[in-house]
Each structure stands twice: as C-alpha cells, then as structure tokens.
Design a protein around this motif. Structure first.
Motif, PDB file in Angstrom:
ATOM      1  N   ALA A  38       0.963  -1.252   0.007  1.00 51.23           N
ATOM      2  CA  ALA A  38      -0.007  -0.085  -0.025  1.00 51.23           C
ATOM      3  C   ALA A  38       0.651   1.226   0.260  1.00 51.23           C
ATOM      4  O   ALA A  38       0.573   2.143  -0.783  1.00 51.23           O
ATOM      5  CB  ALA A  38      -0.947  -0.036   1.025  1.00 51.23           C
ATOM      6  N   GLY A  39       1.945   1.280   0.755  1.00 53.66           N
ATOM      7  CA  GLY A  39       2.917   2.465   0.817  1.00 53.66           C
ATOM      8  C   GLY A  39       3.441   2.463  -0.730  1.00 53.66           C
ATOM      9  O   GLY A  39       3.790   3.592  -0.914  1.00 53.66           O
ATOM     10  N   GLY A  40       3.991   1.457  -1.089  1.00 53.03           N
ATOM     11  CA  GLY A  40       4.244   1.556  -2.406  1.00 53.03           C
ATOM     12  C   GLY A  40       3.461   2.400  -3.625  1.00 53.03           C
ATOM     13  O   GLY A  40       3.721   3.032  -4.377  1.00 53.03           O
ATOM     14  N   ILE A  84       3.992   6.028  -5.552  1.00 54.91           N
ATOM     15  CA  ILE A  84       3.845   5.873  -7.126  1.00 54.91           C
ATOM     16  C   ILE A  84       2.945   6.757  -7.686  1.00 54.91           C
ATOM     17  O   ILE A  84       2.991   7.549  -8.463  1.00 54.91           O
ATOM     18  CB  ILE A  84       3.846   4.448  -7.610  1.00 54.91           C
ATOM     19  N   VAL A  85       1.631   6.747  -6.797  1.00 52.63           N
ATOM     20  CA  VAL A  85       0.569   7.391  -7.266  1.00 52.63           C
ATOM     21  C   VAL A  85       0.610   8.985  -6.945  1.00 52.63           C
ATOM     22  O   VAL A  85       0.497  10.205  -7.921  1.00 52.63           O
ATOM     23  CB  VAL A  85      -0.696   6.990  -6.542  1.00 52.63           C
ATOM     24  N   PHE A  86       1.199   9.258  -5.796  1.00 56.00           N
ATOM     25  CA  PHE A  86       1.237  10.746  -5.321  1.00 56.00           C
ATOM     26  C   PHE A  86       2.681  11.288  -5.570  1.00 56.00           C
ATOM     27  O   PHE A  86       2.670  12.647  -5.293  1.00 56.00           O
ATOM     28  CB  PHE A  86       0.907  10.715  -3.751  1.00 56.00           C
ATOM     29  N   LYS A  87       3.737  10.656  -5.983  1.00 57.74           N
ATOM     30  CA  LYS A  87       4.888  10.996  -6.177  1.00 57.74           C
ATOM     31  C   LYS A  87       5.620  11.943  -5.147  1.00 57.74           C
ATOM     32  O   LYS A  87       5.807  13.223  -5.747  1.00 57.74           O
ATOM     33  CB  LYS A  87       4.890  11.467  -7.691  1.00 57.74           C
ATOM     34  N   GLN A 138      10.316   0.029  -6.004  1.00 54.92           N
ATOM     35  CA  GLN A 138       9.706  -1.307  -6.049  1.00 54.92           C
ATOM     36  C   GLN A 138       8.601  -1.376  -5.469  1.00 54.92           C
ATOM     37  O   GLN A 138       7.963  -0.309  -4.929  1.00 54.92           O
ATOM     38  CB  GLN A 138      10.585  -2.367  -5.744  1.00 54.92           C
ATOM     39  N   ILE A 139       7.593  -2.353  -5.365  1.00 58.05           N
ATOM     40  CA  ILE A 139       6.500  -2.648  -4.910  1.00 58.05           C
ATOM     41  C   ILE A 139       6.413  -2.476  -3.461  1.00 58.05           C
ATOM     42  O   ILE A 139       5.636  -1.919  -2.778  1.00 58.05           O
ATOM     43  CB  ILE A 139       5.742  -3.757  -5.568  1.00 58.05           C
ATOM     44  N   PHE A 140       7.502  -3.346  -2.912  1.00 57.08           N
ATOM     45  CA  PHE A 140       7.582  -3.451  -1.222  1.00 57.08           C
ATOM     46  C   PHE A 140       8.483  -2.607  -0.801  1.00 57.08           C
ATOM     47  O   PHE A 140       8.356  -2.227   0.604  1.00 57.08           O
ATOM     48  CB  PHE A 140       7.684  -4.769  -1.029  1.00 57.08           C
TER      49      PHE A 140
END
Length: 268
Positions: free
Chosen positions: A112-114, A118-121, A142-144
């Motif tokens: 969720a943090g990743g 990525i979304v809010f940059k 990365q994702i995690f």
C-alpha cells in the motif's frame, strides 16, 4: 448386461445429454466469451495506466491482480452455470484470502505504501531525499521497498510502508537549493568589509545563482565572535560544488583581506 438394459441406459444417457446440452453449451459460451473479454479488459487497463505514466512495475502488478480476479470470477460463474453449488467454494476462497491477508500484514502495508508513493509521487527515481535518517539518491521504486544509494555508494532498501508514513525531505523537487553556511570573525574586524568580501566571493562563482540572489548578513553576535550567514543558491547538480567552493574561497578571501576567522560555536 442384456441388450435391453444397454438400450435402456443408452436412451437414458441420450435423454440426460439432450436436457443438459443447452446448459453445457451456454456455460462453455460464457467461458470462452469471458476469457476473450478478460483479455480485452486487461489490455485496455494496461494502456490507460501507461498513458497516465504510472510506474511500469505497478502497471504490471495491478494488471496481473485484475487478470486473476476476473478469471476467478469467471470460473465461479462457469461452475454455477453448470449447476454445481458454489457456496462452499466461495467460502473456501474467502477463508484462504483471510489467512493470506493476516500472514502478510507487513507486506500488504509495504505494498500500500508503494502504491501511495507511485501515485502521489513525493519523489521519483533520481531524486535525492532524506527519510528515516538516511540521505540518499532514489535508484528504484519497487512494489514493497524503495532502493536508494548513499553518497558513499552504499545501497539501502527502505520498506515502503515505513517510508510513506514518515517525513520525507525531497532535495531535488524544486530544482534549486540554498547552502546555509556560517563564518565567524573577531570583534576587531570591520563588519562592512567582511560582508563585502564574502559577497564578492559569491558573485564571482559562476555556479552561484543570481536569482534568487545570494545573501550575506550578520546572523548572531556571540560571546567571542560576529557570526555571518552566507547563503548562496545553486542548481541541484551544482549544490555540492557550491557548498565546498564557498567554504574554501571565503576562508581564503577573508585571510587575504586580513580578517581573522573565528571558530563557530552553536549557541544553546
């Protein structure tokens, strides 16, 4: 088995097959049409995410999750159409999902943090940031985890859950950065002359920006010295050079002007 029994079983099988054939055909149609529709939806979602400049890793991950979720939904619809009870099957899937979710709480938090990063940059690859007591350049999101490289070339992996919930200082986002330096001179020195010498050093350095203008002013009158704040602005790429060059050039210029530099002490 007598011929009469065989004929009876055959007739019964044909009758059952005739009754069930429409259900079987409709279930197979749902299966094949559903698989085709899922492929189209998956391609469309990938194109939308690419157009919105989402991270490639996140794009692939979200597309794969959507793909398998739609496939599971299609499978449940398919067996339900065949007349197979799906209540137990759905309950098993729910129990499995709950068990996996409980065992992967930390990983889900990092995921969720990743996604939030990525979304809010709050930062991007190539930015220099300070977070969790580390100052480093972001190499990969990365994702995690987020992979960063420090100034002394050490690779640091920070969990995205911790990173997204903490304070992040982004030194690269604004494009320009100010160096905050302090020079202390004795009370016997000429304040105006010292200020002119320091400003002249900043104005002669081609890496120091003139907009915003560099500043030199008296910051503090301590017990043993007059403290000057020296604040040059620089592009992010030149910040390190401006910081070190200003230290060296100002000390040399003050020495040449006959102005004694005193040790700077932080006032508590």
């Amino acid at each position: 088995m007598s011929p009469e029994q065989i004929a009876t079983y055959t007739s019964s099988f044909i009758a059952i097959l005739a009754d069930y054939s429409l259900t079987l055909i409709s279930a197979l149609l749902i299966l094949f049409i559903g698989l085709y529709a899922i492929r189209l939806i998956n391609r469309l979602i990938r194109k939308i995410m690419v157009k919105r400049n989402l991270d490639p890793t996140l794009t692939k991950f979200l597309a794969d999750i959507l793909l398998w979720a739609l496939r599971i939904l299609l499978f449940v619809t398919f067996i339900s159409k065949l007349g197979i009870p799906t209540t137990s099957f759905v309950a098993i899937l729910g129990a499995m999902g709950l068990a996996v979710g409980l065992s992967l709480q930390g990983s889900l938090s990092n995921f969720a943090g990743g996604m939030l990063i990525i979304v809010f940059k709050p930062f991007k690859v190539g930015d220099t940031i300070e977070a969790q007591g580390i100052i480093a350049t972001v190499e990969e999101i990365q994702i995690f985890v987020t992979k960063m490289v420090t100034g002394n070339n050490q690779t640091v992996f920070v969990p995205n859950g911790t990173l997204s919930n903490g304070t992040i200082i982004n030194y690269s986002m604004q494009g320009e950065r100010r160096a905050d330096l302090t020079f202390s001179i004795s009370y016997d020195s000429d304040i105006k002359k010292a200020k002119d010498v320091l400003l002249d050093v900043l104005n002669k350095n081609s890496k120091v920006l003139q907009t915003p203008a560099p500043e030199v002013f008296v910051k503090n009158l301590s017990a043993s010295s007059i403290d000057f704040a020296v604040r040059p602005w620089a592009k992010n790429a030149n910040y390190g050079a401006v910081f070190t060059e200003t230290l060296e050039d100002c000390k040399a210029a003050l020495d040449q002007a006959g102005i004694a530099v005193q040790p700077y002490t932080i006032q508590k």
